[in-house]
Scaffold this active site. Structure first.
Site, mmCIF file in Angstrom:
data_model
loop_
_atom_site.group_PDB
_atom_site.id
_atom_site.type_symbol
_atom_site.label_atom_id
_atom_site.label_comp_id
_atom_site.label_asym_id
_atom_site.label_seq_id
_atom_site.Cartn_x
_atom_site.Cartn_y
_atom_site.Cartn_z
ATOM 1 N N TYR A 154 0.863 -1.173 0.176
ATOM 2 C CA TYR A 154 0.122 -0.131 -0.026
ATOM 3 C C TYR A 154 0.848 1.239 -0.040
ATOM 4 O O TYR A 154 1.897 1.476 0.674
ATOM 5 C CB TYR A 154 -1.015 -0.006 1.530
ATOM 6 C CG TYR A 154 -1.789 -0.963 1.193
ATOM 7 C CD1 TYR A 154 -2.985 -0.833 0.562
ATOM 8 C CD2 TYR A 154 -1.767 -2.213 1.839
ATOM 9 C CE1 TYR A 154 -4.318 -1.997 0.597
ATOM 10 C CE2 TYR A 154 -2.845 -3.425 1.888
ATOM 11 C CZ TYR A 154 -3.923 -3.040 1.259
ATOM 12 O OH TYR A 154 -4.841 -3.877 1.005
ATOM 13 N N SER A 155 0.515 2.284 -1.048
ATOM 14 C CA SER A 155 1.387 3.492 -1.004
ATOM 15 C C SER A 155 1.028 4.156 0.313
ATOM 16 O O SER A 155 -0.215 4.215 0.855
ATOM 17 C CB SER A 155 0.959 4.314 -2.124
ATOM 18 O OG SER A 155 1.229 3.752 -3.237
ATOM 19 N N CYS A 335 -0.343 7.339 -10.508
ATOM 20 C CA CYS A 335 -0.725 6.366 -9.607
ATOM 21 C C CYS A 335 -1.850 6.014 -9.315
ATOM 22 O O CYS A 335 -2.897 6.778 -9.682
ATOM 23 C CB CYS A 335 -0.073 6.814 -8.013
ATOM 24 S SG CYS A 335 -0.147 5.593 -7.129
ATOM 25 N N GLU A 375 3.746 4.165 -10.982
ATOM 26 C CA GLU A 375 3.228 3.139 -10.080
ATOM 27 C C GLU A 375 1.711 2.661 -10.140
ATOM 28 O O GLU A 375 0.904 3.303 -9.470
ATOM 29 C CB GLU A 375 3.643 3.504 -8.400
ATOM 30 C CG GLU A 375 3.426 2.374 -7.370
ATOM 31 C CD GLU A 375 4.279 2.487 -6.250
ATOM 32 O OE1 GLU A 375 5.409 2.248 -6.146
ATOM 33 O OE2 GLU A 375 3.645 3.122 -5.137
ATOM 34 N N TYR A 377 -1.287 -0.507 -9.950
ATOM 35 C CA TYR A 377 -1.220 -1.790 -9.122
ATOM 36 C C TYR A 377 -2.762 -2.904 -9.866
ATOM 37 O O TYR A 377 -3.732 -1.892 -10.412
ATOM 38 C CB TYR A 377 -1.573 -1.877 -7.737
ATOM 39 C CG TYR A 377 -2.286 -0.571 -7.397
ATOM 40 C CD1 TYR A 377 -3.706 -0.561 -7.245
ATOM 41 C CD2 TYR A 377 -1.625 0.731 -7.048
ATOM 42 C CE1 TYR A 377 -4.304 0.584 -6.937
ATOM 43 C CE2 TYR A 377 -2.656 1.612 -6.566
ATOM 44 C CZ TYR A 377 -3.796 1.800 -6.382
ATOM 45 O OH TYR A 377 -4.191 2.746 -6.061
#
Length: 377
Positions: A154-155, A335, A375, A377
């Protein structure tokens, strides 16, 4: 040094709003006003969205203040490291941290639930803005009986000083992953996201196994304090940018005086889905020359073709300016869900071609110059 009187400080609590963690812009024990530390605090009782009372000492600063104060942070030794901390705690030896608070971030009309989760790591898992923590949810891995669950990344949604500005907490922005059976339309808990539901269901005092920190791609370059940073996010992808922006506009960090431009593009479904909107709106008000904030609300706004407004449509709106900034050395960050990138890349390629440029060559140059940060996901 003791003072017999405190300066006149305008403290307001807007009618109909709360200043709890979800909406608070500033929360600390000490705020720096012109190199003097004061502690103007309000002890208030708030009703949370679930109806529970919560006593919080909070600070609500009036937006009409003549000068914009920044929050004093500590320990400043966190600025001393020349390299980012990496993998201080590995999956086989995770750090046991404690949940401080879990707050729903979104309004009632948002599809799904997103939570802001503050974790106390006691200063033992330091990190830099843009890094991630790993979380190991409790229980057994169904694919490997007898083994723990695998790590979920998790960022981190806070600066290295955390939400309490003391270097002891980290915050995560987590959307609860739920699965609905397409035939029955009912939720199937057996297929829900294990870690996101564990985090969103956590209570203050619960223990959590964390690893890391990890990641260098999204680190905020600070070699040029006047640089331009273009930040593009969908949903919880806004997490690292919250950390950047708090560092730029909220915290008094002696070694980092931001004087450049931060431009945030945030794509969500509707107004109720906006994350940290009050915080970002405050920066917009206080630092109009250094911060820009554009929202793409897919269920409320239309793009120029009359379709839903997605973040790539907003990028296209400002494409000439964005390309000019990139040509002048701006950093650009992406992101969020990986599904965001094809549409964005397509838009950027089309815009480049319209300008008579090769997008492949431009992208290659941006990567070579370390201006391109992704980044997903």
């Amino acid at each position: 040094m003791a003072h017999s009187t405190l300066p006149q400080i305008s403290v307001t609590v807007p009618v109909g709003s709360d200043c709890s963690l979800r909406r608070s812009v500033f929360k600390t024990n000490s705020v720096n006003f012109h190199d003097k530390s004061w502690a103007p605090m309000l002890a208030l009782n708030f009703k949370t969205k679930n109806g529970k009372s919560r006593d919080r000492q909070i600070l609500c600063l009036s937006v009409q203040q003549a000068s914009v104060p920044k929050v004093a942070v500590s320990p400043l030794e966190l600025e001393d490291a020349k390299e980012p901390p990496l993998n201080l705690h590995k999956p086989k030896e995770p750090y046991t941290a404690t949940i401080v608070s879990v707050d729903r971030l979104v309004g009632p009309k948002a599809p799904g639930e997103t939570c802001h989760i503050v974790i106390d790591h006691g200063g033992n898992v330091p990190y830099w803005e843009g890094q991630s923590y790993g979380v190991i949810p409790p229980g057994e891995n169904p694919k490997k009986p007898g083994m723990p669950h695998s790590v979920r990344l998790y960022s981190i949604a806070s600066t290295r000083y955390g939400d309490f500005f003391d270097g002891k907490t980290a915050s995560l922005c987590v959307r609860r992953a739920v699965y609905y059976d397409p035939e029955t339309g009912k939720e199937d808990p057996s297929k829900n996201g294990v870690c996101s539901n564990f985090l969103c269901n956590s209570k203050p005092g619960d223990k959590i196994q964390i690893t890391g920190p990890s990641g260098k791609i999204m680190l905020l370059p600070e070699d040029n304090s006047n640089a331009t940073h273009i930040m593009i996010a969908t949903g919880t992808g806004v997490a690292p940018y919250r950390g950047y922006l708090r560092r730029m506009f909220m915290e008094s960090v002696p070694t980092f005086k931001f004087g450049g431009l931060a431009w945030l593009f945030l794509g969500v479904a509707n107004t109720d889905s906006l994350l940290y909107d009050e915080e970002f709106s405050k920066y917009l008000q206080d630092y109009p020359d250094n911060f820009r904030y554009d929202k793409a609300l897919s269920r409320e706004q239309k793009n120029k073709s009359g379709g839903k407004m997605y973040v790539q449509d907003k990028i296209e709106e400002y494409s000439d300016e964005i390309f000019r900034l990139l040509d002048n050395g701006a950093h650009i960050y992406f992101c969020g869900l990986k599904g965001m990138m094809p549409g964005i890349q397509e838009t950027l390629k089309r815009v480049a071609e319209e300008r008579g440029e090769s997008w492949d060559e431009k992208l290659s140059q941006l990567k070579k110059n370390k201006q391109w940060h992704v980044e997903v996901y």
